[in-house]
Design a protein around this motif. Structure first.
Motif, mmCIF file in Angstrom:
data_model
loop_
_atom_site.group_PDB
_atom_site.id
_atom_site.type_symbol
_atom_site.label_atom_id
_atom_site.label_comp_id
_atom_site.label_asym_id
_atom_site.label_seq_id
_atom_site.Cartn_x
_atom_site.Cartn_y
_atom_site.Cartn_z
ATOM 1 N N ARG A 146 35.883 30.684 -15.312
ATOM 2 C CA ARG A 146 35.605 31.239 -13.977
ATOM 3 C C ARG A 146 34.585 32.369 -14.030
ATOM 4 O O ARG A 146 33.776 32.525 -13.117
ATOM 5 C CB ARG A 146 36.906 31.743 -13.328
ATOM 6 C CG ARG A 146 37.735 30.637 -12.775
ATOM 7 C CD ARG A 146 39.021 31.113 -12.142
ATOM 8 N NE ARG A 146 39.827 29.939 -11.855
ATOM 9 C CZ ARG A 146 39.861 29.318 -10.679
ATOM 10 N NH1 ARG A 146 39.186 29.788 -9.664
ATOM 11 N NH2 ARG A 146 40.602 28.248 -10.513
ATOM 12 N N HIS A 149 31.111 30.798 -14.219
ATOM 13 C CA HIS A 149 30.796 30.149 -12.928
ATOM 14 C C HIS A 149 30.499 31.216 -11.873
ATOM 15 O O HIS A 149 29.577 31.066 -11.072
ATOM 16 C CB HIS A 149 31.972 29.290 -12.457
ATOM 17 C CG HIS A 149 31.960 27.894 -13.005
ATOM 18 N ND1 HIS A 149 30.892 27.031 -12.835
ATOM 19 C CD2 HIS A 149 32.877 27.197 -13.710
ATOM 20 C CE1 HIS A 149 31.154 25.877 -13.419
ATOM 21 N NE2 HIS A 149 32.350 25.950 -13.954
ATOM 22 N N THR A 150 31.295 32.282 -11.868
ATOM 23 C CA THR A 150 31.084 33.347 -10.879
ATOM 24 C C THR A 150 29.687 33.935 -11.021
ATOM 25 O O THR A 150 28.996 34.188 -10.032
ATOM 26 C CB THR A 150 32.163 34.449 -11.057
ATOM 27 O OG1 THR A 150 33.440 33.843 -10.899
ATOM 28 C CG2 THR A 150 32.000 35.565 -10.025
ATOM 29 N N TYR A 189 37.364 32.657 -5.563
ATOM 30 C CA TYR A 189 37.257 31.712 -6.674
ATOM 31 C C TYR A 189 37.454 32.469 -7.995
ATOM 32 O O TYR A 189 38.225 32.050 -8.861
ATOM 33 C CB TYR A 189 35.895 30.990 -6.669
ATOM 34 C CG TYR A 189 35.642 30.330 -8.005
ATOM 35 C CD1 TYR A 189 36.357 29.196 -8.385
ATOM 36 C CD2 TYR A 189 34.763 30.895 -8.926
ATOM 37 C CE1 TYR A 189 36.190 28.638 -9.637
ATOM 38 C CE2 TYR A 189 34.588 30.349 -10.176
ATOM 39 C CZ TYR A 189 35.300 29.212 -10.530
ATOM 40 O OH TYR A 189 35.159 28.668 -11.784
ATOM 41 N N ARG A 190 36.774 33.605 -8.127
ATOM 42 C CA ARG A 190 36.846 34.397 -9.370
ATOM 43 C C ARG A 190 38.291 34.751 -9.712
ATOM 44 O O ARG A 190 38.701 34.721 -10.861
ATOM 45 C CB ARG A 190 36.016 35.680 -9.207
ATOM 46 C CG ARG A 190 35.990 36.575 -10.438
ATOM 47 C CD ARG A 190 35.192 37.844 -10.191
ATOM 48 N NE ARG A 190 35.822 38.735 -9.219
ATOM 49 C CZ ARG A 190 36.840 39.554 -9.463
ATOM 50 N NH1 ARG A 190 37.327 39.622 -10.672
ATOM 51 N NH2 ARG A 190 37.359 40.300 -8.519
ATOM 52 N N GLY A 212 40.919 33.097 -8.807
ATOM 53 C CA GLY A 212 41.777 31.929 -8.989
ATOM 54 C C GLY A 212 42.469 31.449 -7.728
ATOM 55 O O GLY A 212 43.357 30.595 -7.796
ATOM 56 N N LEU A 227 36.539 25.754 -7.430
ATOM 57 C CA LEU A 227 35.077 25.923 -7.479
ATOM 58 C C LEU A 227 34.387 25.213 -6.317
ATOM 59 O O LEU A 227 33.357 25.644 -5.806
ATOM 60 C CB LEU A 227 34.563 25.366 -8.820
ATOM 61 C CG LEU A 227 33.066 25.464 -9.069
ATOM 62 C CD1 LEU A 227 32.573 26.900 -8.981
ATOM 63 C CD2 LEU A 227 32.716 24.865 -10.423
#
Ligand code: SF4
Length: 316
Positions: A240, A243-244, A273-274, A276, A280
């Motif tokens: 994550r 991705h972040t 998202y970061r 959880g 995504l």
């Protein structure tokens, strides 16, 4: 985003497709493979043991170290050696194998197993469990960059996403770069994959950029190095945090275009998202929506936004 027209070609151990070809007459059907992946790729099944003429059911075989060489033999009789036949089977299939974009293998097999295969001495004593199946050894020697994964490991979310990402990137690379090799093709491919590679391995992202910058006049060797480095970069599951970082890169491009409320919403989605709370797919869908309203050709071409068919559901 339009995906490549042809589906990737994926080699597969026949038993993972559900064919009853194992030594005991059984199979190892993988639900992910037959119920999900099958819609998006073309499978090229093979059972190497049947390919060398062994029947079903059949006596068990294993890998033995004899005179510092690994041999594929009957598990009770070292003189019943199948190594040469397996090598001949592999060679005969080379034209077909060289067209593949990936391989799904059956775990624990002395032919198809990718890791932790038992290796015995010439007398049949267990030496270690760090071997590879003979067919896989040949496959890795000949096609070191080919994405490969085992049926069992495909049940792990991160490993599965990494494999599917590599599979579609490899397929894309062959179509866009290998089949029409030029500096322009390499630059074009790299532009599309920048964010995706960054999401897995920021260092490799920079190294790939340097490779492409020096491609002129040595396109063939650069393409080979590029593929090796890219496949290596995508082979370790991401997380994550990475991705972040990429989502925030996208966000940076919208600084001037979005109004305050839209900016706020995007920031919140990325943050959720970061932490959880969101998959995504949520911030990615919002980014795609903003790209429709504020087109940006560099961002729109990013494979990161859809590295593989969405219906596989891996980002949900
Ligand atoms: S693991 Fe490989 S050799 Fe064994 S049954 Fe499956 S396809 Fe055949």
């Amino acid at each position: 985003m339009a995906h490549t027209i042809n589906k990737p070609l994926v080699g597969i151990s026949s038993c993972v497709l559900g064919e009853k070809v194992r030594y005991d007459g059984g199979h190892k059907r993988s639900a992910f493979v037959t119920d999900s992946l099958a819609d998006f790729v073309r499978f090229v099944p093979a059972c190497p043991e049947m390919g060398i003429g062994m029947p079903v059911p059949r006596p068990t075989i294993h890998i033995r170290e004899i005179d510092e060489q690994q041999r594929l033999t009957d598990s009770r009789d070292a003189n019943l050696d199948h190594t040469d036949k397996m090598q001949a089977f592999f060679s005969a299939r080379l034209p077909q194998l060289s067209k593949l974009d990936g391989y799904v293998l059956a775990a624990k097999s002395p032919s198809c197993g990718m890791e932790r295969i038992k290796v015995y001495s010439d007398k049949g004593e267990l030496l270690h469990r760090k071997g590879q199946g003979l067919f896989v050894q040949l496959l890795k020697q000949q096609f070191p960059d080919l994405p490969m994964e085992e049926d069992g490991r495909l049940n792990d979310e991160g490993l599965r996403e990494s494999f599917i990402t590599r599979l579609f990137a490899y397929h894309d690379f062959r179509q866009q770069v290998t089949e029409q090799l030029s500096t322009g093709a390499l630059v074009g491919f790299h532009s599309q994959y920048k964010m995706l590679v960054m999401a897995y391995n920021p260092q490799a992202y920079q190294a790939l950029g340097r490779l492409v910058a020096g491609a002129k006049g040595q396109e063939e060797v650069t393409a080979r190095q590029y593929l090796t480095l890219m496949m290596h970069a995508l082979s370790k599951p991401t997380n994550r945090r990475k991705h972040t970082n990429v989502l925030m890169h996208f966000q940076g491009y919208f600084k001037k275009q979005l109004d305050k409320a839209d900016k706020q919403e995007l920031s919140e989605q990325i943050d959720k998202y970061r932490r959880g709370y969101l998959p995504l797919m949520a911030p990615v869908t919002l980014l795609r929506h903003h790209l429709k309203n504020h087109p940006n050709s560099y961002l729109q071409q990013q494979r990161y936004l859809q590295p593989y068919p969405e219906a596989l559901g891996l980002r949900g």
